[in-house]
Design a protein around this motif. Structure first.
Motif, PDB file in Angstrom:
ATOM      1  N   GLN A 140       0.838  -1.201   0.000  1.00 31.22           N
ATOM      2  CA  GLN A 140       0.000   0.000   0.000  1.00 31.22           C
ATOM      3  C   GLN A 140       0.874   1.253   0.000  1.00 31.22           C
ATOM      4  O   GLN A 140       0.572   2.225  -0.688  1.00 31.22           O
ATOM      5  CB  GLN A 140      -0.935  -0.001   1.210  1.00 31.22           C
ATOM      6  CG  GLN A 140      -1.983   1.083   1.168  1.00 31.22           C
ATOM      7  CD  GLN A 140      -2.982   0.893   0.033  1.00 31.22           C
ATOM      8  OE1 GLN A 140      -3.146  -0.181  -0.516  1.00 31.22           O
ATOM      9  NE2 GLN A 140      -3.633   1.968  -0.344  1.00 31.22           N
ATOM     10  N   ARG A 141       1.960   1.243   0.749  1.00 27.78           N
ATOM     11  CA  ARG A 141       2.884   2.382   0.768  1.00 27.78           C
ATOM     12  C   ARG A 141       3.497   2.605  -0.619  1.00 27.78           C
ATOM     13  O   ARG A 141       3.607   3.732  -1.095  1.00 27.78           O
ATOM     14  CB  ARG A 141       3.984   2.174   1.815  1.00 27.78           C
ATOM     15  CG  ARG A 141       3.499   2.345   3.246  1.00 27.78           C
ATOM     16  CD  ARG A 141       4.633   2.078   4.229  1.00 27.78           C
ATOM     17  NE  ARG A 141       4.239   2.302   5.594  1.00 27.78           N
ATOM     18  CZ  ARG A 141       4.248   3.481   6.210  1.00 27.78           C
ATOM     19  NH1 ARG A 141       4.639   4.551   5.556  1.00 27.78           N
ATOM     20  NH2 ARG A 141       3.878   3.589   7.455  1.00 27.78           N
ATOM     21  N   LYS A 161       2.177   1.737  -3.442  1.00 31.19           N
ATOM     22  CA  LYS A 161       1.092   2.212  -4.308  1.00 31.19           C
ATOM     23  C   LYS A 161       0.889   3.714  -4.133  1.00 31.19           C
ATOM     24  O   LYS A 161       0.723   4.449  -5.112  1.00 31.19           O
ATOM     25  CB  LYS A 161      -0.196   1.457  -3.987  1.00 31.19           C
ATOM     26  CG  LYS A 161      -1.369   1.861  -4.848  1.00 31.19           C
ATOM     27  CD  LYS A 161      -2.604   1.060  -4.502  1.00 31.19           C
ATOM     28  CE  LYS A 161      -3.783   1.524  -5.331  1.00 31.19           C
ATOM     29  NZ  LYS A 161      -5.023   0.831  -4.936  1.00 31.19           N
ATOM     30  N   HIS A 162       0.912   4.187  -2.888  1.00 33.34           N
ATOM     31  CA  HIS A 162       0.751   5.621  -2.642  1.00 33.34           C
ATOM     32  C   HIS A 162       1.919   6.408  -3.236  1.00 33.34           C
ATOM     33  O   HIS A 162       1.724   7.468  -3.839  1.00 33.34           O
ATOM     34  CB  HIS A 162       0.607   5.907  -1.144  1.00 33.34           C
ATOM     35  CG  HIS A 162      -0.670   5.409  -0.549  1.00 33.34           C
ATOM     36  ND1 HIS A 162      -1.831   5.242  -1.277  1.00 33.34           N
ATOM     37  CD2 HIS A 162      -0.974   5.040   0.711  1.00 33.34           C
ATOM     38  CE1 HIS A 162      -2.789   4.804  -0.480  1.00 33.34           C
ATOM     39  NE2 HIS A 162      -2.289   4.668   0.732  1.00 33.34           N
ATOM     40  N   PRO A 182      -0.197   3.500   5.019  1.00 35.32           N
ATOM     41  CA  PRO A 182      -1.120   2.534   4.426  1.00 35.32           C
ATOM     42  C   PRO A 182      -2.591   2.760   4.774  1.00 35.32           C
ATOM     43  O   PRO A 182      -3.462   2.246   4.081  1.00 35.32           O
ATOM     44  CB  PRO A 182      -0.633   1.179   4.947  1.00 35.32           C
ATOM     45  CG  PRO A 182       0.160   1.496   6.164  1.00 35.32           C
ATOM     46  CD  PRO A 182       0.740   2.861   5.954  1.00 35.32           C
ATOM     47  N   THR A 212      -6.466   6.535   2.107  1.00 32.57           N
ATOM     48  CA  THR A 212      -7.203   5.968   0.980  1.00 32.57           C
ATOM     49  C   THR A 212      -6.627   6.510  -0.321  1.00 32.57           C
ATOM     50  O   THR A 212      -5.959   7.546  -0.339  1.00 32.57           O
ATOM     51  CB  THR A 212      -8.696   6.324   1.056  1.00 32.57           C
ATOM     52  OG1 THR A 212      -8.841   7.747   0.898  1.00 32.57           O
ATOM     53  CG2 THR A 212      -9.321   5.856   2.373  1.00 32.57           C
ATOM     54  N   GLN A 213      -6.907   5.805  -1.403  1.00 31.75           N
ATOM     55  CA  GLN A 213      -6.437   6.259  -2.711  1.00 31.75           C
ATOM     56  C   GLN A 213      -6.983   7.655  -3.048  1.00 31.75           C
ATOM     57  O   GLN A 213      -6.226   8.511  -3.505  1.00 31.75           O
ATOM     58  CB  GLN A 213      -6.814   5.231  -3.786  1.00 31.75           C
ATOM     59  CG  GLN A 213      -6.174   5.477  -5.119  1.00 31.75           C
ATOM     60  CD  GLN A 213      -4.655   5.340  -5.091  1.00 31.75           C
ATOM     61  OE1 GLN A 213      -4.064   4.753  -4.183  1.00 31.75           O
ATOM     62  NE2 GLN A 213      -4.011   5.902  -6.091  1.00 31.75           N
TER      63      GLN A 213
END
Length: 170
Positions: free
Chosen positions: A58-59, A61-62, A148, A151-152
């Motif tokens: 998640q990290r 992805k951000h 994480p 949110t997107q």
């Protein structure tokens, strides 16, 4: 933590903190206020949870989202390479070439409630080195969190706001 108490982990309520007068003095003097003796299990737990594969993904992805939205803004740069597949980036650092523009963007973002940080408050008695970029980057580099739990849409809104502010301030 409560669900882990059955596994032999001491709940936080049972810990008796050893107060330290100031954090900088404690670190400079090498004293950690007894924390190294009272809660090594907590440090282990945090390290394990913070580096879970899901959180790390998640990290990353951000970080990639910030790079997508901010990489095309010619005035801005990310002074670090894209993270490796086995890393968990803490922040996306975005460098403004002018400290004044970075400060204006930082204040606007903080005023809007965005999660953005800078390293502009040096520790007391921190030495100033003549050729050190740290003091410049403390003003010019904004730290956009890759936490994480974001949110997107939150990450995208932050990235778009930084891009808009860069175009406005630079």
């Amino acid at each position: 933590l409560c669900r882990r108490a059955d596994a032999g982990v001491v709940p936080l309520a049972r810990l008796e903190p050893d107060p330290v007068s100031t954090v900088p003095e404690a670190l400079v003097d090498g004293h950690l206020g007894g924390a190294q003796h009272t809660a090594p299990w907590l440090a282990h737990l945090v390290a394990r949870e913070a580096t879970s594969p899901i959180a790390a993904a998640q990290r990353r992805k951000h970080f990639a989202t910030y790079a997508h939205y901010l990489g095309g803004v010619p005035e801005l740069q990310c002074p670090v390479p894209a993270p490796a597949d086995d890393s968990a980036p803490y922040v996306y650092p975005v460098w403004f070439p002018e400290a004044g523009a970075a400060t204006a963007a930082y204040r606007a973002l903080r005023g809007a409630g965005a999660a953005v940080f800078r390293w502009d408050r040096p520790w007391p008695q921190m030495p100033r080195l003549e050729d050190d970029f740290g003091s410049r980057w403390a003003e010019e580099v904004l730290q956009l969190p890759c936490h994480p739990t974001l949110t997107q849409p939150q990450v995208e809104r932050t990235a778009l706001a930084v891009a808009a502010l860069a175009r406005h301030c630079l």
